[in-house]
Design an enzyme around this catalytic site. Structure first.
Site, mmCIF file in Angstrom:
data_model
loop_
_atom_site.group_PDB
_atom_site.id
_atom_site.type_symbol
_atom_site.label_atom_id
_atom_site.label_comp_id
_atom_site.label_asym_id
_atom_site.label_seq_id
_atom_site.Cartn_x
_atom_site.Cartn_y
_atom_site.Cartn_z
ATOM 1 N N GLY A 1 0.837 -1.207 0.000
ATOM 2 C CA GLY A 1 0.000 0.000 0.000
ATOM 3 C C GLY A 1 0.862 1.244 0.000
ATOM 4 N N GLY B 1 -0.523 4.818 -1.088
ATOM 5 C CA GLY B 1 -1.710 5.360 -0.410
ATOM 6 C C GLY B 1 -1.365 6.565 0.464
ATOM 7 N N GLN B 2 -2.364 7.020 1.239
ATOM 8 C CA GLN B 2 -2.190 8.247 2.031
ATOM 9 C C GLN B 2 -1.001 8.141 2.987
ATOM 10 O OE1 GLN B 2 -4.742 9.027 5.305
ATOM 11 N NE2 GLN B 2 -4.229 11.182 5.401
ATOM 12 N N ILE C 1 -0.492 -1.578 -6.186
ATOM 13 C CA ILE C 1 -1.393 -2.348 -7.043
ATOM 14 C C ILE C 1 -1.496 -1.652 -8.405
ATOM 15 C CG2 ILE C 1 -2.795 -3.511 -5.281
ATOM 16 C CD1 ILE C 1 -4.865 -1.237 -5.641
ATOM 17 N N TYR D 1 -15.458 -1.354 8.776
ATOM 18 C CA TYR D 1 -14.073 -0.933 8.998
ATOM 19 C C TYR D 1 -13.636 -1.320 10.418
ATOM 20 C CZ TYR D 1 -10.111 2.377 9.220
ATOM 21 O OH TYR D 1 -8.868 2.965 9.353
ATOM 22 N N LYS E 1 -10.838 -3.934 11.805
ATOM 23 C CA LYS E 1 -9.713 -3.460 12.628
ATOM 24 C C LYS E 1 -9.608 -4.251 13.946
ATOM 25 C CE LYS E 1 -7.736 -0.688 9.873
ATOM 26 N NZ LYS E 1 -6.490 -1.185 9.249
HETATM 27 C C1 AKB Z 1 -11.167 6.989 8.747
HETATM 28 O O1 AKB Z 1 -11.700 8.071 9.018
HETATM 29 O O2 AKB Z 1 -11.758 6.021 8.275
HETATM 30 C C2 AKB Z 1 -9.698 6.845 9.067
HETATM 31 C C3 AKB Z 1 -9.453 6.318 10.434
HETATM 32 C C4 AKB Z 1 -9.712 7.174 11.613
HETATM 33 O O3 AKB Z 1 -9.046 5.211 10.597
HETATM 34 N N1 AKB Z 1 -9.034 8.095 8.892
#
Ligand code: AKB
Length: 318
Positions: free
Chosen positions: A8, A11-12, A35, A143, A147
């Site tokens: 990655g 990426g950012q 990628i 997300y 995590k």
């Molecule tokens: C998001 O906002 O999804 C990310 C994070 C806080 O993991 N910047």
């Protein structure tokens, strides 16, 4: 000298982390994994090797690890919180199937692994004020689910197989280089672009909504320092709360207005982003990171704002 693979790398966080790692460990010792469609360019391309390395392709990762004798993997592949809500299956495929690949390859090739977690690993019933290192983690976003799973699986590989996994829980990361894509905290980056262009900013997050944030130089420092930390001092591993600043939209607006008195902001709250933001901590307790590996951020909101307003125009107003 470490031999590092960044998955990655365009990426950012990856684009700046790869350059920071090359400055420390030497360009040839840090491979930029990308990628197709997100090829490295400019300094990132020229300062060291790069390889196609899709986190979902175990064969490709193995080849890169063996070819470059990799001993440390920074696995930054993930969909951010808002995008992941629209593509939950893809978020799982990249975040967790990808993580399995990385951890298995790390086990076979004796690599250390950094796979970041996030404030997104917490949920509405987590204590929001001074969120402890060890606490309730019942996120309601995909997300967040990926995590928490990342933290558990990474600890499992350490405890079961001795894979040297370590990580931090990133707050919203603010930078003047590569913009983020699809996160809940993106407004805190976007606001600087509007201020620098002299445009009115429409904030998607409600007044009074606190979230932890961090300036990129501190995020990079944390990512490097945790992997250099003395393992005998680590009580925790996956993943450490790190904090440096926490603010609501009106506070970052005021911080920018101090230097740009004509800057204007209005609100048009995005219900999805708002509900995610409200489920995350207001401010985390990062004392474990401070005690176990001497974490100490450099930037507060004012120092970050001065640096953003100095550097961003050089990049976007050419
Ligand atoms: C998001 O906002 O999804 C990310 C994070 C806080 O993991 N910047």
């Amino acid at each position: 000298m470490k031999k590092i693979l960044v998955i990655g790398a365009t990426g950012q966080i990856g684009s700046e982390l790869t350059m920071a790692l090359r400055n420390i460990y030497g360009g040839q010792n840090v491979v930029a994994g990308y990628i197709t469609g997100a090829e490295p360019k400019g300094d990132l391309l020229e300062s060291g090797p790069s390889e196609i390395c899709d986190v979902t392709d175990a064969v490709a990762i193995t080849e890169v690890v063996k070819k470059h004798n990799i001993d440390t993997i920074y696995n930054l592949a993930a969909l951010l919180s808002v995008v992941a809500e629209g593509k939950p299956k893809l978020a799982w495929k990249i975040g967790i199937d990808g993580l399995w690949n990385v951890l298995e390859i790390a086990r076979e090739n004796k690599c250390a692994v950094f796979t970041p977690s996030s404030i997104g690993s917490f949920g509405p019933n987590t204590p929001h004020y001074m969120t402890p290192q060890d606490t309730i983690q019942r996120p309601r976003t995909m997300y967040g689910v990926t995590k928490v799973t990342t933290e558990l699986l990474s600890d499992y590989y350490f405890l079961k197989y001795g894979v040297d996994t370590r990580a931090v829980r990133f707050p919203g990361v603010i930078s003047n280089v590569t913009p983020p894509g699809g996160g809940t905290t993106d407004y805190a980056v976007d606001i600087y672009y509007y201020a620098v262009r002299g445009e009115k900013f429409t904030c998607p997050i409600k007044e009074g909504t606190l979230m932890d944030m961090i300036y990129m130089p501190d995020a990079l420092k944390a990512s490097i320092d945790i992997m250099e930390a003395d393992p005998s001092r680590l009580i925790h591993r996956n993943a450490f709360n790190i904090a440096s600043m926490s603010f609501a939209p009106e506070t970052i607006y005021a911080a920018i207005k101090k230097y740009k008195p004509d800057f204007e902001m209005v609100y048009d709250v995005d219900p999805l982003k708002q509900s995610i933001a409200e489920s995350w901590p207001d401010i985390m307790d990062d004392s474990c990171a401070r005690n176990e590996w001497d974490w100490k951020p450099v930037y507060d909101l004012d120092a970050m704002t001065r640096d953003m307003l100095e550097k961003l125009p050089l990049r976007i107003l050419k």
